[in-house]
Motif scaffolding. Structure first.
Motif, PDB file in Angstrom:
ATOM      1  N   VAL A  82      18.857  79.360  49.432  1.00  0.00           N
ATOM      2  CA  VAL A  82      17.805  79.666  50.403  1.00  0.00           C
ATOM      3  C   VAL A  82      17.412  78.382  51.131  1.00  0.00           C
ATOM      4  O   VAL A  82      17.038  77.392  50.508  1.00  0.00           O
ATOM      5  CB  VAL A  82      16.575  80.306  49.716  1.00  0.00           C
ATOM      6  CG1 VAL A  82      15.409  80.426  50.693  1.00  0.00           C
ATOM      7  CG2 VAL A  82      16.930  81.672  49.145  1.00  0.00           C
TER       8      VAL A  82
ATOM      9  N   LEU B   1      20.612  80.916  54.867  1.00  0.00           N
ATOM     10  CA  LEU B   1      19.887  82.034  54.258  1.00  0.00           C
ATOM     11  C   LEU B   1      18.386  81.775  54.268  1.00  0.00           C
ATOM     12  O   LEU B   1      17.928  80.696  53.883  1.00  0.00           O
ATOM     13  CB  LEU B   1      20.364  82.218  52.817  1.00  0.00           C
ATOM     14  CG  LEU B   1      19.645  83.239  51.948  1.00  0.00           C
ATOM     15  CD1 LEU B   1      19.764  84.647  52.526  1.00  0.00           C
ATOM     16  CD2 LEU B   1      20.193  83.200  50.522  1.00  0.00           C
TER      17      LEU B   1
ATOM     18  N   ASN C  10      17.337  81.427  44.035  1.00  0.00           N
ATOM     19  CA  ASN C  10      18.596  81.198  44.736  1.00  0.00           C
ATOM     20  C   ASN C  10      18.566  79.854  45.469  1.00  0.00           C
ATOM     21  O   ASN C  10      17.902  79.728  46.497  1.00  0.00           O
ATOM     22  CB  ASN C  10      18.863  82.329  45.730  1.00  0.00           C
ATOM     23  CG  ASN C  10      20.223  82.228  46.383  1.00  0.00           C
ATOM     24  OD1 ASN C  10      20.857  81.173  46.395  1.00  0.00           O
ATOM     25  ND2 ASN C  10      20.669  83.335  46.950  1.00  0.00           N
TER      26      ASN C  10
ATOM     27  N   CYS D  55      22.251  91.948  48.416  1.00  0.00           N
ATOM     28  CA  CYS D  55      22.096  92.007  49.875  1.00  0.00           C
ATOM     29  C   CYS D  55      22.753  90.804  50.544  1.00  0.00           C
ATOM     30  O   CYS D  55      23.407  90.941  51.579  1.00  0.00           O
ATOM     31  CB  CYS D  55      20.614  92.064  50.261  1.00  0.00           C
ATOM     32  SG  CYS D  55      19.832  93.642  49.912  1.00  0.00           S
ATOM     33  N   VAL D  56      22.575  89.633  49.956  1.00  0.00           N
ATOM     34  CA  VAL D  56      23.175  88.415  50.509  1.00  0.00           C
ATOM     35  C   VAL D  56      24.698  88.526  50.472  1.00  0.00           C
ATOM     36  O   VAL D  56      25.382  88.223  51.457  1.00  0.00           O
ATOM     37  CB  VAL D  56      22.680  87.157  49.742  1.00  0.00           C
ATOM     38  CG1 VAL D  56      23.436  85.916  50.184  1.00  0.00           C
ATOM     39  CG2 VAL D  56      21.177  86.983  49.940  1.00  0.00           C
TER      40      VAL D  56
ATOM     41  N   TYR E 104      12.260  84.354  44.974  1.00  0.00           N
ATOM     42  CA  TYR E 104      13.654  84.306  45.387  1.00  0.00           C
ATOM     43  C   TYR E 104      14.058  82.903  45.838  1.00  0.00           C
ATOM     44  O   TYR E 104      15.182  82.463  45.582  1.00  0.00           O
ATOM     45  CB  TYR E 104      13.963  85.331  46.492  1.00  0.00           C
ATOM     46  CG  TYR E 104      15.447  85.530  46.636  1.00  0.00           C
ATOM     47  CD1 TYR E 104      16.173  86.170  45.633  1.00  0.00           C
ATOM     48  CD2 TYR E 104      16.131  85.040  47.732  1.00  0.00           C
ATOM     49  CE1 TYR E 104      17.546  86.320  45.722  1.00  0.00           C
ATOM     50  CE2 TYR E 104      17.508  85.189  47.841  1.00  0.00           C
ATOM     51  CZ  TYR E 104      18.206  85.833  46.832  1.00  0.00           C
ATOM     52  OH  TYR E 104      19.579  85.972  46.919  1.00  0.00           O
TER      53      TYR E 104
ATOM     54  N   VAL F  24      21.352  84.715  57.802  1.00  0.00           N
ATOM     55  CA  VAL F  24      20.828  85.899  57.115  1.00  0.00           C
ATOM     56  C   VAL F  24      19.342  85.718  56.825  1.00  0.00           C
ATOM     57  O   VAL F  24      18.918  84.663  56.341  1.00  0.00           O
ATOM     58  CB  VAL F  24      21.575  86.129  55.779  1.00  0.00           C
ATOM     59  CG1 VAL F  24      20.990  87.311  55.020  1.00  0.00           C
ATOM     60  CG2 VAL F  24      23.060  86.334  56.037  1.00  0.00           C
TER      61      VAL F  24
ATOM     62  N   ASN G 244      25.900  83.507  55.005  1.00  0.00           N
ATOM     63  CA  ASN G 244      24.920  83.399  53.930  1.00  0.00           C
ATOM     64  C   ASN G 244      24.695  81.948  53.504  1.00  0.00           C
ATOM     65  O   ASN G 244      23.883  81.676  52.631  1.00  0.00           O
ATOM     66  CB  ASN G 244      25.270  84.296  52.740  1.00  0.00           C
ATOM     67  CG  ASN G 244      26.554  83.900  52.051  1.00  0.00           C
ATOM     68  OD1 ASN G 244      27.255  82.984  52.479  1.00  0.00           O
ATOM     69  ND2 ASN G 244      26.875  84.596  50.986  1.00  0.00           N
TER      70      ASN G 244
ATOM     71  N   ASP H  81      20.228  89.343  45.695  1.00  0.00           N
ATOM     72  CA  ASP H  81      21.539  88.695  45.621  1.00  0.00           C
ATOM     73  C   ASP H  81      22.619  89.621  46.182  1.00  0.00           C
ATOM     74  O   ASP H  81      23.520  89.184  46.902  1.00  0.00           O
ATOM     75  CB  ASP H  81      21.890  88.332  44.173  1.00  0.00           C
ATOM     76  CG  ASP H  81      21.117  87.140  43.633  1.00  0.00           C
ATOM     77  OD1 ASP H  81      20.542  86.363  44.426  1.00  0.00           O
ATOM     78  OD2 ASP H  81      21.089  86.989  42.386  1.00  0.00           O
TER      79      ASP H  81
ATOM     80  N   LEU I  42      16.465  87.858  54.681  1.00  0.00           N
ATOM     81  CA  LEU I  42      16.031  88.983  53.852  1.00  0.00           C
ATOM     82  C   LEU I  42      14.581  89.284  54.213  1.00  0.00           C
ATOM     83  O   LEU I  42      13.744  88.367  54.238  1.00  0.00           O
ATOM     84  CB  LEU I  42      16.122  88.615  52.377  1.00  0.00           C
ATOM     85  CG  LEU I  42      17.511  88.252  51.862  1.00  0.00           C
ATOM     86  CD1 LEU I  42      17.423  87.669  50.455  1.00  0.00           C
ATOM     87  CD2 LEU I  42      18.425  89.453  51.893  1.00  0.00           C
TER      88      LEU I  42
ATOM     89  N   VAL J 217      14.415  83.938  53.619  1.00  0.00           N
ATOM     90  CA  VAL J 217      13.742  85.108  53.071  1.00  0.00           C
ATOM     91  C   VAL J 217      12.300  85.092  53.557  1.00  0.00           C
ATOM     92  O   VAL J 217      11.674  84.033  53.643  1.00  0.00           O
ATOM     93  CB  VAL J 217      13.823  85.149  51.516  1.00  0.00           C
ATOM     94  CG1 VAL J 217      13.215  83.913  50.886  1.00  0.00           C
ATOM     95  CG2 VAL J 217      13.199  86.416  50.954  1.00  0.00           C
TER      96      VAL J 217
ATOM     97  N   ALA K 291      27.326  88.788  53.773  1.00  0.00           N
ATOM     98  CA  ALA K 291      28.474  87.894  53.961  1.00  0.00           C
ATOM     99  C   ALA K 291      29.747  88.703  54.219  1.00  0.00           C
ATOM    100  O   ALA K 291      30.560  88.325  55.071  1.00  0.00           O
ATOM    101  CB  ALA K 291      28.647  86.984  52.751  1.00  0.00           C
TER     102      ALA K 291
END
Length: 197
Positions: free
Chosen positions: A184, A162, A181, A148-149, A177, A79, A159, A146, A81, A164, A153
């Motif tokens: 990431v 991940l 998180n 979106c993640v 971010y 993923v 995820n 969060d 972002l 960004v 999934a």
């Protein structure tokens, strides 16, 4: 100038109150404040072989529109972002999502300003900063990312891998971010200051 009341007929009153929201579309093209330069861009990544388009991501107080691009027939994609600059999820952000999807990623570019307004309709950068981005709380943005993640999934993306990336305002959000998180694995900030207003 568009006002909040212009959209009252689009939002079912029985489902949403002033604290809830639903954005029905990201719109097309580039933000007015980027004209005429961005409108002349010739870079366009096609969507052949991709599942690409607008989606609605459930968030704490409604639904948020985002642009999603992912390779067709591939499961467990990492993923990414894609966080916009102050102009919102316009065509360049969508194109970036498609480019990442062509490389095998599940890319999602959320409309993080949905509650504050539509920066694509404002022609003045200072006005966007004052009326939209300056009123978009970091905590709200972290929660939306969060969401979106979690949504990715549920669509079959991985995820656990991940990343960004963000541009200008989104560059700052990339740093925030990555700190917010711990899942990431990679962050790429395309400029952007560390301190917000």
């Amino acid at each position: 100038m568009t006002t909040e009341s212009d959209f009252d007929s689009l939002v079912p009153a029985q489902r949403f109150d002033r604290r809830s929201f639903l954005v029905t579309s990201l719109g097309a093209g580039f933000a007015l404040a980027t004209q005429p330069i961005m409108a002349q861009t010739a870079i366009t990544t096609d969507a052949v072989g991709l599942l690409a388009g607008e989606v609605k991501v459930p968030v704490s107080d409604g639904e948020m529109v985002a642009y999603r691009a992912a390779p067709v027939g591939v499961t467990r994609q990492p993923v990414v972002l894609v966080v916009s600059e102050i102009f919102g999820a316009h065509e360049y952000i969508r194109d970036t999502c498609r480019r990442l999807a062509k490389l095998g990623y599940f890319a999602i570019g959320p409309d993080l300003f949905a509650r504050q307004g539509d920066p694509r309709q404002i022609a003045s950068i200072p006005e966007i900063l004052d009326k939209i981005t300056g009123k978009t709380p970091d905590a709200q943005v972290m929660g939306d990312l969060d969401a979106c993640v979690a949504w990715a999934a549920k669509q079959g993306a991985d995820n656990g891998r991940l990343a960004v990336t963000g541009f200008c305002w989104g560059g700052r959000i990339t740093w925030l971010y990555a700190a917010h998180n711990p899942a990431v694995k990679a962050g790429v900030a395309w400029y952007g200051k560390l301190v917000g207003p």
